[in-house]
Structure formats: structure tokens, C-alpha cells
Design a protein around this motif. Structure first.
Motif, PDB file in Angstrom:
ATOM      1  N   MET A  12       2.561 -11.883  14.521  1.00 56.35           N
ATOM      2  CA  MET A  12       3.484 -12.277  15.595  1.00 56.35           C
ATOM      3  C   MET A  12       4.464 -11.137  15.850  1.00 56.35           C
ATOM      4  O   MET A  12       4.627 -10.259  15.010  1.00 56.35           O
ATOM      5  N   ILE A  14       8.461 -11.059  16.671  1.00 50.49           N
ATOM      6  CA  ILE A  14       9.623 -11.948  16.705  1.00 50.49           C
ATOM      7  C   ILE A  14      10.879 -11.084  16.800  1.00 50.49           C
ATOM      8  O   ILE A  14      10.945 -10.040  16.153  1.00 50.49           O
ATOM      9  N   ALA A  22      10.884 -22.796  16.930  1.00 51.26           N
ATOM     10  CA  ALA A  22      10.253 -22.817  18.260  1.00 51.26           C
ATOM     11  C   ALA A  22       9.118 -21.790  18.290  1.00 51.26           C
ATOM     12  O   ALA A  22       9.025 -20.943  17.410  1.00 51.26           O
ATOM     13  N   PRO A  23       8.246 -21.853  19.311  1.00 52.48           N
ATOM     14  CA  PRO A  23       7.198 -20.844  19.426  1.00 52.48           C
ATOM     15  C   PRO A  23       7.820 -19.442  19.492  1.00 52.48           C
ATOM     16  O   PRO A  23       8.915 -19.318  20.035  1.00 52.48           O
ATOM     17  N   PRO A  24       7.187 -18.398  18.980  1.00 47.69           N
ATOM     18  CA  PRO A  24       5.827 -18.354  18.450  1.00 47.69           C
ATOM     19  C   PRO A  24       5.721 -18.803  16.985  1.00 47.69           C
ATOM     20  O   PRO A  24       4.627 -19.082  16.520  1.00 47.69           O
ATOM     21  N   VAL A  25       6.846 -18.880  16.280  1.00 46.99           N
ATOM     22  CA  VAL A  25       6.782 -19.196  14.843  1.00 46.99           C
ATOM     23  C   VAL A  25       6.233 -20.598  14.605  1.00 46.99           C
ATOM     24  O   VAL A  25       5.298 -20.792  13.836  1.00 46.99           O
ATOM     25  N   GLY A  26       6.805 -21.587  15.275  1.00 46.83           N
ATOM     26  CA  GLY A  26       6.407 -22.979  15.053  1.00 46.83           C
ATOM     27  C   GLY A  26       4.944 -23.231  15.344  1.00 46.83           C
ATOM     28  O   GLY A  26       4.223 -23.806  14.528  1.00 46.83           O
ATOM     29  N   SER A  27       4.493 -22.761  16.503  1.00 47.92           N
ATOM     30  CA  SER A  27       3.104 -23.027  16.879  1.00 47.92           C
ATOM     31  C   SER A  27       2.122 -22.233  16.016  1.00 47.92           C
ATOM     32  O   SER A  27       1.028 -22.706  15.724  1.00 47.92           O
ATOM     33  N   SER A  28       2.515 -21.040  15.587  1.00 47.62           N
ATOM     34  CA  SER A  28       1.605 -20.214  14.784  1.00 47.62           C
ATOM     35  C   SER A  28       1.497 -20.696  13.342  1.00 47.62           C
ATOM     36  O   SER A  28       0.413 -20.756  12.780  1.00 47.62           O
ATOM     37  N   GLN A  31       0.326 -24.971  12.563  1.00 49.85           N
ATOM     38  CA  GLN A  31      -1.090 -25.362  12.520  1.00 49.85           C
ATOM     39  C   GLN A  31      -1.717 -25.142  11.148  1.00 49.85           C
ATOM     40  O   GLN A  31      -2.770 -25.685  10.856  1.00 49.85           O
ATOM     41  N   MET A  36       7.805 -24.042   7.538  1.00 57.85           N
ATOM     42  CA  MET A  36       8.269 -22.918   8.348  1.00 57.85           C
ATOM     43  C   MET A  36       9.563 -22.315   7.838  1.00 57.85           C
ATOM     44  O   MET A  36       9.780 -21.116   7.951  1.00 57.85           O
TER      45      MET A  36
END
Length: 143
Positions: A12, A14, A22-28, A31, A36
């Protein structure tokens, strides 16, 4: 961390000191079912000296849901844009030139990126950075 089986490798970019759930951390990371905050807090502490600068990071997630991460230096294109006060690169880099990078600026950026580049000496590093500049539509001064 030797011996643990890596189940995922997440890359990523950041802002330094600015990781949030929040994205990109949360979505990456979400999953992969990891906590996190185990990434966010150490990342923000480690990168607070680069507040706001885009920071590439590679996160290795292990089968026991633990993780480790490695940060890299600020991307070369960002350093080039900052150096010549450019908002964005050229849409047609081979035709439309958007700025000029001096040899001194090129050397400064190459020295800053030396650890991240696959280069044996500063001249090789300068060639790599010059290539990045040309692909953005930035002319490079010949020394």
C-alpha cells in the motif's frame, strides 16, 4: 519472524503518520482477518517524521494472524514533483514537457532514494531517477 508461514503480502501507499482504519488500510488488511490497530499504531509511530508524505509499505501477514511491515522511502515521482514544484506529470511525456530537473536536484533525489533502488553507485541511481523524470515529461539537464 523466521519459521512462520506467510499467508499474504499486501502493498500500500499511505500518508506518513496517517494510517487509519479507512481504506486503503481497512479494506486491504480487513479481508485477511488481522487486527488493524496492530498495524496502524506502529506504522504511525514509525512514520511520524514523514507526516503526510506518501509512504510505500509492504505488510506480511502470517498464518497466526500476526504481521510485520517494511516501509520504503518516498516515491521518486513525489520527490521529483516537490523538487521542481510540479502539480502533476505530463499526460503525453514524449511531447509535452512540464519542467526541467537540474543535475544537482537529480543527485539530491538519487541520494535520498539510494537505499530503495537497485543501484550500486550514485551514477546508476541518477539514471534510474532520470528515467522516472522522463516518463513524467520532465526534462533532465545534461551535466
Amino acid at each position: 519472524m523466521a519459521g512462520k508461514k506467510v499467508t499474504a503480502k499486501v502493498k500500500m501507499i499511505i500518508p506518513g503518520g496517517g494510517a487509519t482504519p479507512a481504506p486503503p488500510v481497512g479494506s486491504s488488511l480487513g479481508q485477511h482477518g488481522v487486527n488493524m490497530m496492530d498495524f496502524i499504531n506502529p506504522f504511525n509511530e514509525q512514520t511520524q517524521d514523514r507526516k503526510g508524505q506518501p509512504t510505500p509499505v509492504t505488510v506480511l501477514i502470517y498464518e497466526d494472524k500476526s504481521m510485520s511491515f517494511v516501509t520504503k522511502g518516498t516515491p521518486a515521482k513525489t520527490l521529483i514533483k516537490e523538487s521542481i514544484k510540479l502539480s502533476k506529470g505530463s499526460g503525453v511525456p514524449n511531447k509535452d514537457k512540464v519542467g526541467k530537473l537540474t543535475d544537482a536536484q537529480l543527485t539530491e533525489i538519487a541520494e535520498a532514494k539510494m537505499l530503495d533502488l537497485n543501484a550500486n553507485d550514485i551514477d546508476a541511481a541518477k539514471k534510474i531517477i532520470a528515467g522516472t523524470a522522463r516518463s513524467m515529461g520532465v526534462e533532465v539537464e545534461k551535466k
